[in-house]
Design a protein around this motif. Structure first.
Motif, PDB file in Angstrom:
ATOM      1  N   LYS A  58       0.825  -1.217   0.000  1.00  0.00           N
ATOM      2  CA  LYS A  58       0.000   0.000   0.000  1.00  0.00           C
ATOM      3  C   LYS A  58       0.856   1.262   0.000  1.00  0.00           C
ATOM      4  O   LYS A  58       0.591   2.187  -0.775  1.00  0.00           O
ATOM      5  CB  LYS A  58      -0.958   0.016   1.189  1.00  0.00           C
ATOM      6  CG  LYS A  58      -1.901   1.228   1.169  1.00  0.00           C
ATOM      7  CD  LYS A  58      -2.840   1.218   2.336  1.00  0.00           C
ATOM      8  CE  LYS A  58      -3.855   2.333   2.312  1.00  0.00           C
ATOM      9  NZ  LYS A  58      -3.396   3.637   1.948  1.00  0.00           N
ATOM     10  N   ASP A  63       0.668   4.066  -2.789  1.00  0.00           N
ATOM     11  CA  ASP A  63       0.302   5.417  -2.362  1.00  0.00           C
ATOM     12  C   ASP A  63       1.310   6.441  -2.880  1.00  0.00           C
ATOM     13  O   ASP A  63       0.926   7.501  -3.394  1.00  0.00           O
ATOM     14  CB  ASP A  63       0.234   5.520  -0.838  1.00  0.00           C
ATOM     15  CG  ASP A  63      -1.032   4.915  -0.242  1.00  0.00           C
ATOM     16  OD1 ASP A  63      -1.957   4.560  -1.001  1.00  0.00           O
ATOM     17  OD2 ASP A  63      -1.083   4.793   1.003  1.00  0.00           O
ATOM     18  N   LYS A  85      -1.385   5.688  -6.785  1.00  0.00           N
ATOM     19  CA  LYS A  85      -2.311   4.660  -7.261  1.00  0.00           C
ATOM     20  C   LYS A  85      -3.041   4.037  -6.078  1.00  0.00           C
ATOM     21  O   LYS A  85      -2.485   3.884  -4.997  1.00  0.00           O
ATOM     22  CB  LYS A  85      -1.558   3.554  -8.004  1.00  0.00           C
ATOM     23  CG  LYS A  85      -0.881   4.028  -9.261  1.00  0.00           C
ATOM     24  CD  LYS A  85      -0.146   2.883  -9.929  1.00  0.00           C
ATOM     25  CE  LYS A  85       0.582   3.365 -11.168  1.00  0.00           C
ATOM     26  NZ  LYS A  85       1.344   2.260 -11.787  1.00  0.00           N
ATOM     27  N   THR A  86      -4.285   3.666  -6.310  1.00  0.00           N
ATOM     28  CA  THR A  86      -5.057   2.934  -5.323  1.00  0.00           C
ATOM     29  C   THR A  86      -4.790   1.452  -5.525  1.00  0.00           C
ATOM     30  O   THR A  86      -4.713   0.982  -6.661  1.00  0.00           O
ATOM     31  CB  THR A  86      -6.568   3.204  -5.514  1.00  0.00           C
ATOM     32  OG1 THR A  86      -6.789   4.603  -5.381  1.00  0.00           O
ATOM     33  CG2 THR A  86      -7.402   2.450  -4.500  1.00  0.00           C
ATOM     34  N   THR A  87      -4.654   0.718  -4.435  1.00  0.00           N
ATOM     35  CA  THR A  87      -4.437  -0.723  -4.538  1.00  0.00           C
ATOM     36  C   THR A  87      -5.492  -1.480  -3.755  1.00  0.00           C
ATOM     37  O   THR A  87      -5.972  -1.005  -2.722  1.00  0.00           O
ATOM     38  CB  THR A  87      -3.030  -1.124  -4.058  1.00  0.00           C
ATOM     39  OG1 THR A  87      -2.858  -2.530  -4.253  1.00  0.00           O
ATOM     40  CG2 THR A  87      -2.807  -0.792  -2.600  1.00  0.00           C
TER      41      THR A  87
END
Length: 125
Positions: A80, A84, A88-90
């Motif tokens: 994460k 971050d 980008k969102t994961t």
């Protein structure tokens, strides 16, 4: 040749490049503990090439840490924070890969391919 018996390598398949700066921790399962508990053995961060070759060879590792045959270990990747920083969102905030050490004198390499919504791994060499 890495001096640690356990190493890892992370590639970000969404950009086709290594994943630098990913936090990595190595843990061992406490065999007699109920409920299941894990003890931290070492921590590291992937380098510019996405590799962490010194998990069990740094000055921070206790000298009594030895791999045991039949021991259950896991390596945890803090994905994460990496995504971050890339904006980008994961879906997966971390990746845990449990494995069994069958031959403590062998080298164990754990490659990880990540993207924001998937990951894959295998035993490397």
């Amino acid at each position: 040749m890495p001096s640690s018996p356990i190493t890892c390598h992370i590639l970000d398949s969404s950009i086709g490049k290594p994943a630098p700066g990913v936090g990595v921790s190595l843990q061992v399962r406490q065999a007699s503990a109920t409920p299941e508990t894990w003890r931290s053995l070492a921590k590291g961060v992937t380098n510019a090439h996405g590799r962490c070759n010194n998990l069990l060879s740094s000055d921070e590792v206790a000298p009594d840490v030895k791999l045991e045959a039949g021991g259950l270990y896991k390596i945890v990747f803090e994905t994460k924070d990496y995504f971050d920083k890339a904006g980008k969102t994961t879906f997966y905030p971390w990746v845990e890969i449990p494995f069994t050490v069958t031959h403590p004198d062998e080298h164990y390499h754990i490659p990880l391919l990540i993207s924001p919504f998937s990951y894959t791994t295998y035993r490397g060499s």
